[in-house]
Write a protein that holds these residues in place. Structure first.
Motif, PDB file in Angstrom:
ATOM      1  N   VAL A 116     -78.123  86.603 -46.894  1.00  0.00           N
ATOM      2  CA  VAL A 116     -78.820  86.497 -48.176  1.00  0.00           C
ATOM      3  C   VAL A 116     -78.717  87.841 -48.887  1.00  0.00           C
ATOM      4  CG1 VAL A 116     -80.984  85.976 -49.330  1.00  0.00           C
ATOM      5  CG2 VAL A 116     -80.400  84.797 -47.193  1.00  0.00           C
ATOM      6  N   ALA A 117     -77.991  87.864 -49.991  1.00  0.00           N
ATOM      7  CA  ALA A 117     -77.838  89.105 -50.762  1.00  0.00           C
ATOM      8  C   ALA A 117     -79.109  89.403 -51.554  1.00  0.00           C
ATOM      9  CB  ALA A 117     -76.644  89.001 -51.698  1.00  0.00           C
ATOM     10  N   PHE A 118     -79.665  88.373 -52.178  1.00  0.00           N
ATOM     11  CA  PHE A 118     -80.900  88.520 -52.944  1.00  0.00           C
ATOM     12  C   PHE A 118     -81.450  87.124 -53.207  1.00  0.00           C
ATOM     13  CE2 PHE A 118     -77.301  88.381 -55.794  1.00  0.00           C
ATOM     14  CZ  PHE A 118     -77.680  87.529 -56.815  1.00  0.00           C
ATOM     15  N   CYS A 119     -82.656  87.059 -53.738  1.00  0.00           N
ATOM     16  CA  CYS A 119     -83.301  85.779 -54.024  1.00  0.00           C
ATOM     17  C   CYS A 119     -83.647  85.707 -55.503  1.00  0.00           C
ATOM     18  CB  CYS A 119     -84.564  85.600 -53.183  1.00  0.00           C
ATOM     19  SG  CYS A 119     -84.247  85.530 -51.403  1.00  0.00           S
ATOM     20  N   GLY A 120     -83.785  84.491 -56.014  1.00  0.00           N
ATOM     21  CA  GLY A 120     -84.120  84.329 -57.421  1.00  0.00           C
ATOM     22  C   GLY A 120     -83.935  82.902 -57.847  1.00  0.00           C
ATOM     23  N   PHE A 121     -83.971  82.664 -59.157  1.00  0.00           N
ATOM     24  CA  PHE A 121     -83.783  81.367 -59.789  1.00  0.00           C
ATOM     25  C   PHE A 121     -84.986  80.459 -59.558  1.00  0.00           C
ATOM     26  CE2 PHE A 121     -82.201  76.912 -59.132  1.00  0.00           C
ATOM     27  CZ  PHE A 121     -82.120  76.569 -60.469  1.00  0.00           C
TER      28      PHE A 121
END
Length: 205
Positions: A116-121
């Protein structure tokens, strides 16, 4: 590295790559843990890290832009496994884009270890990296008005799993029954930045 002020007490740090963003995020969390950095929140993205709630953003900006960030340590050993049925409506289109059979898309995807590089949306949505650049795929020309929860999807260099039904323009290649976001769970998100992920095929594409 470039540090940009955001409001009175936040800083947006821009770096050149996703790997540099991961290294910077890891280093900032290390400083928080040892007590040398006071910040309310550290939020990684594709090539940026946002620090919110800083007592002296200008001082930290000067420090970060004049110091080398150590490389990120090896990722944690534990791997989150997500069972997946490779039955997505865009599987054939992705196969054609890759120049392989649909079963080969499933094989390649399932034999890749993601992180997981980053979270969002949306809460619980992780942007997973791991596929080589030759497997990048474009978003759909026309987004869907509703993508079902659990849809496993590709867009650009990323794989993602929709934690709930929502509009979306990613290419859908499969389905998982794993719950990505549960507000009664601690932590509520199954995936967080740095988590290693593998997709385990069930059934047949």
């Amino acid at each position: 590295m470039r540090a940009l002020p955001v409001g009175d007490d936040a800083l947006l740090v821009e770096v050149a790559s996703g790997e540099e963003a991961r290294a910077l995020h890891t280093e900032l969390l290390r400083r928080c843990a040892e007590g040398s950095l006071s910040v309310r929140e550290v939020v990684p993205a594709a090539r940026t890290v946002l620090l919110d709630g800083l007592p002296d953003p200008a001082r930290l900006a000067r420090e970060l832009t004049t110091a080398a960030v150590p490389p990120a340590p090896p990722r944690a050993r534990d791997v989150v496994e997500l069972p997946v049925r490779y039955d997505g409506p865009d599987l054939a289109d992705v196969a054609a884009h890759w120049g392989v059979a649909p079963r080969e898309v499933a094989r390649i995807h399932a034999h890749t270890e993601f992180s997981v590089a980053f979270c969002g949306f949306a809460p619980g949505f992780g942007y997973l990296t791991g596929l080589p650049p030759r497997y990048d795929v474009p978003r759909r020309a026309t987004p869907r008005t509703a993508v079902p929860a659990g849809a496993v999807a590709l867009a650009g260099p990323y794989t993602g799993v929709y934690p709930r039904s929502s509009p979306g323009g990613w290419q859908l290649i499969g389905t998982t029954d794993s719950v990505l976001w549960d507000h009664t769970r601690v932590p509520a998100a199954l995936l967080s930045p740095g988590t290693r992920v593998r997709f385990v095929p069930v059934g047949h594409p």
